[in-house]
Motif scaffolding. Structure first.
Motif, PDB file in Angstrom:
ATOM      1  N   GLU A  96     140.386  16.826  -9.746  1.00  0.00           N
ATOM      2  CA  GLU A  96     141.561  16.585  -8.902  1.00  0.00           C
ATOM      3  C   GLU A  96     141.928  15.108  -8.848  1.00  0.00           C
ATOM      4  N   SER A  97     141.473  14.343  -9.825  1.00  0.00           N
ATOM      5  CA  SER A  97     141.735  12.907  -9.808  1.00  0.00           C
ATOM      6  C   SER A  97     143.221  12.617 -10.038  1.00  0.00           C
ATOM      7  N   PRO A  98     143.751  11.612  -9.342  1.00  0.00           N
ATOM      8  CA  PRO A  98     145.175  11.278  -9.434  1.00  0.00           C
ATOM      9  C   PRO A  98     145.638  10.942 -10.860  1.00  0.00           C
ATOM     10  N   GLN A  99     144.789  10.327 -11.664  1.00  0.00           N
ATOM     11  CA  GLN A  99     145.207   9.956 -13.011  1.00  0.00           C
ATOM     12  C   GLN A  99     145.374  11.171 -13.932  1.00  0.00           C
ATOM     13  N   HIS A 100     144.886  12.337 -13.499  1.00  0.00           N
ATOM     14  CA  HIS A 100     145.009  13.541 -14.318  1.00  0.00           C
ATOM     15  C   HIS A 100     145.933  14.583 -13.705  1.00  0.00           C
ATOM     16  N   GLU A 101     146.754  14.187 -12.735  1.00  0.00           N
ATOM     17  CA  GLU A 101     147.570  15.188 -12.044  1.00  0.00           C
ATOM     18  C   GLU A 101     148.871  15.550 -12.757  1.00  0.00           C
ATOM     19  N   THR A 102     149.328  14.724 -13.711  1.00  0.00           N
ATOM     20  CA  THR A 102     150.580  15.016 -14.413  1.00  0.00           C
ATOM     21  C   THR A 102     150.469  16.335 -15.175  1.00  0.00           C
ATOM     22  N   GLY A 103     151.246  17.315 -14.740  1.00  0.00           N
ATOM     23  CA  GLY A 103     151.271  18.617 -15.399  1.00  0.00           C
ATOM     24  C   GLY A 103     150.111  19.526 -15.050  1.00  0.00           C
ATOM     25  N   LYS A 104     149.237  19.087 -14.169  1.00  0.00           N
ATOM     26  CA  LYS A 104     148.029  19.867 -13.855  1.00  0.00           C
ATOM     27  C   LYS A 104     148.367  21.221 -13.232  1.00  0.00           C
ATOM     28  N   MET A 105     149.212  21.254 -12.231  1.00  0.00           N
ATOM     29  CA  MET A 105     149.515  22.512 -11.537  1.00  0.00           C
ATOM     30  C   MET A 105     150.135  23.527 -12.492  1.00  0.00           C
ATOM     31  N   THR A 106     151.069  23.096 -13.302  1.00  0.00           N
ATOM     32  CA  THR A 106     151.697  24.010 -14.259  1.00  0.00           C
ATOM     33  C   THR A 106     150.676  24.502 -15.274  1.00  0.00           C
ATOM     34  N   THR A 107     149.801  23.621 -15.723  1.00  0.00           N
ATOM     35  CA  THR A 107     148.762  24.016 -16.671  1.00  0.00           C
ATOM     36  C   THR A 107     147.838  25.055 -16.053  1.00  0.00           C
ATOM     37  N   VAL A 108     147.437  24.843 -14.809  1.00  0.00           N
ATOM     38  CA  VAL A 108     146.565  25.805 -14.131  1.00  0.00           C
ATOM     39  C   VAL A 108     147.259  27.164 -14.039  1.00  0.00           C
ATOM     40  N   ILE A 109     148.514  27.162 -13.659  1.00  0.00           N
ATOM     41  CA  ILE A 109     149.268  28.412 -13.530  1.00  0.00           C
ATOM     42  C   ILE A 109     149.387  29.115 -14.881  1.00  0.00           C
ATOM     43  N   GLN A 110     149.685  28.357 -15.924  1.00  0.00           N
ATOM     44  CA  GLN A 110     149.908  28.960 -17.232  1.00  0.00           C
ATOM     45  C   GLN A 110     148.622  29.361 -17.948  1.00  0.00           C
ATOM     46  N   THR A 111     147.480  28.919 -17.456  1.00  0.00           N
ATOM     47  CA  THR A 111     146.207  29.279 -18.093  1.00  0.00           C
ATOM     48  C   THR A 111     145.358  30.193 -17.212  1.00  0.00           C
ATOM     49  N   VAL A 112     145.898  30.657 -16.089  1.00  0.00           N
ATOM     50  CA  VAL A 112     145.111  31.463 -15.160  1.00  0.00           C
ATOM     51  C   VAL A 112     144.581  32.738 -15.819  1.00  0.00           C
ATOM     52  N   ASP A 113     145.381  33.403 -16.628  1.00  0.00           N
ATOM     53  CA  ASP A 113     144.920  34.616 -17.306  1.00  0.00           C
ATOM     54  C   ASP A 113     143.772  34.307 -18.252  1.00  0.00           C
ATOM     55  N   TRP A 114     143.878  33.205 -18.960  1.00  0.00           N
ATOM     56  CA  TRP A 114     142.826  32.813 -19.894  1.00  0.00           C
ATOM     57  C   TRP A 114     141.542  32.451 -19.139  1.00  0.00           C
ATOM     58  N   PHE A 115     141.665  31.712 -18.050  1.00  0.00           N
ATOM     59  CA  PHE A 115     140.485  31.367 -17.253  1.00  0.00           C
ATOM     60  C   PHE A 115     139.834  32.616 -16.665  1.00  0.00           C
ATOM     61  N   ASN A 116     140.647  33.598 -16.258  1.00  0.00           N
ATOM     62  CA  ASN A 116     140.088  34.866 -15.770  1.00  0.00           C
ATOM     63  C   ASN A 116     139.300  35.551 -16.876  1.00  0.00           C
ATOM     64  N   TRP A 117     139.847  35.544 -18.086  1.00  0.00           N
ATOM     65  CA  TRP A 117     139.141  36.129 -19.229  1.00  0.00           C
ATOM     66  C   TRP A 117     137.835  35.370 -19.485  1.00  0.00           C
ATOM     67  N   LEU A 118     137.899  34.047 -19.433  1.00  0.00           N
ATOM     68  CA  LEU A 118     136.722  33.222 -19.683  1.00  0.00           C
ATOM     69  C   LEU A 118     135.623  33.513 -18.655  1.00  0.00           C
ATOM     70  N   GLU A 119     136.006  33.632 -17.395  1.00  0.00           N
ATOM     71  CA  GLU A 119     135.026  33.941 -16.354  1.00  0.00           C
ATOM     72  C   GLU A 119     134.437  35.329 -16.547  1.00  0.00           C
ATOM     73  N   ALA A 120     135.251  36.295 -16.933  1.00  0.00           N
ATOM     74  CA  ALA A 120     134.757  37.652 -17.193  1.00  0.00           C
ATOM     75  C   ALA A 120     133.812  37.642 -18.390  1.00  0.00           C
ATOM     76  N   ASP A 121     134.142  36.858 -19.406  1.00  0.00           N
ATOM     77  CA  ASP A 121     133.297  36.750 -20.593  1.00  0.00           C
ATOM     78  C   ASP A 121     131.955  36.123 -20.225  1.00  0.00           C
ATOM     79  N   ASP A 122     131.971  35.105 -19.377  1.00  0.00           N
ATOM     80  CA  ASP A 122     130.733  34.473 -18.914  1.00  0.00           C
ATOM     81  C   ASP A 122     129.893  35.449 -18.101  1.00  0.00           C
ATOM     82  N   ASP A 123     130.558  36.261 -17.261  1.00  0.00           N
ATOM     83  CA  ASP A 123     129.837  37.257 -16.469  1.00  0.00           C
ATOM     84  C   ASP A 123     129.170  38.286 -17.370  1.00  0.00           C
TER      85      ASP A 123
END
Length: 87
Positions: free
Chosen positions: A50-77
């Motif tokens: 959550e560092s300020p120097q990395h916030e540019t585009g962070k929220m949109t990236t999180v939103i657009q990768t949520v399905d992939w992160f869900n898959w990644l977490e399921a794969d890890d499980d």
């Protein structure tokens, strides 16, 4: 982590487009994982950063990768369950 931040900033710069019904940022993250160009932990570190120097585009990236992160977490499980089964 820095390369994932670079992808995030690049996609922000080009307006977070879609290609073949998939967000480019998600495709890039998926490729980084698939071809072992980033360690598994790097994605979690990136997501938690959550560092300020990395916030540019962070929220949109999180939103657009949520399905992939869900898959990644399921794969890890699944991997964890397989390890439990093997013991």
């Amino acid at each position: 982590v820095e390369v994932l931040v670079g992808i995030q900033k690049y996609c922000d710069k080009i307006g977070f487009p879609k290609l073949n019904d998939e967000y480019v940022v998600q495709a890039m993250f998926r490729s980084m994982y698939k071809y072992d160009l980033a360690m598994d932990d790097a994605f979690e570190l990136w997501k938690d950063d959550e560092s300020p120097q990395h916030e540019t585009g962070k929220m949109t990236t999180v939103i657009q990768t949520v399905d992939w992160f869900n898959w990644l977490e399921a794969d890890d499980d699944e991997d964890d369950n397989e390890e439990d089964y093997e013991e």
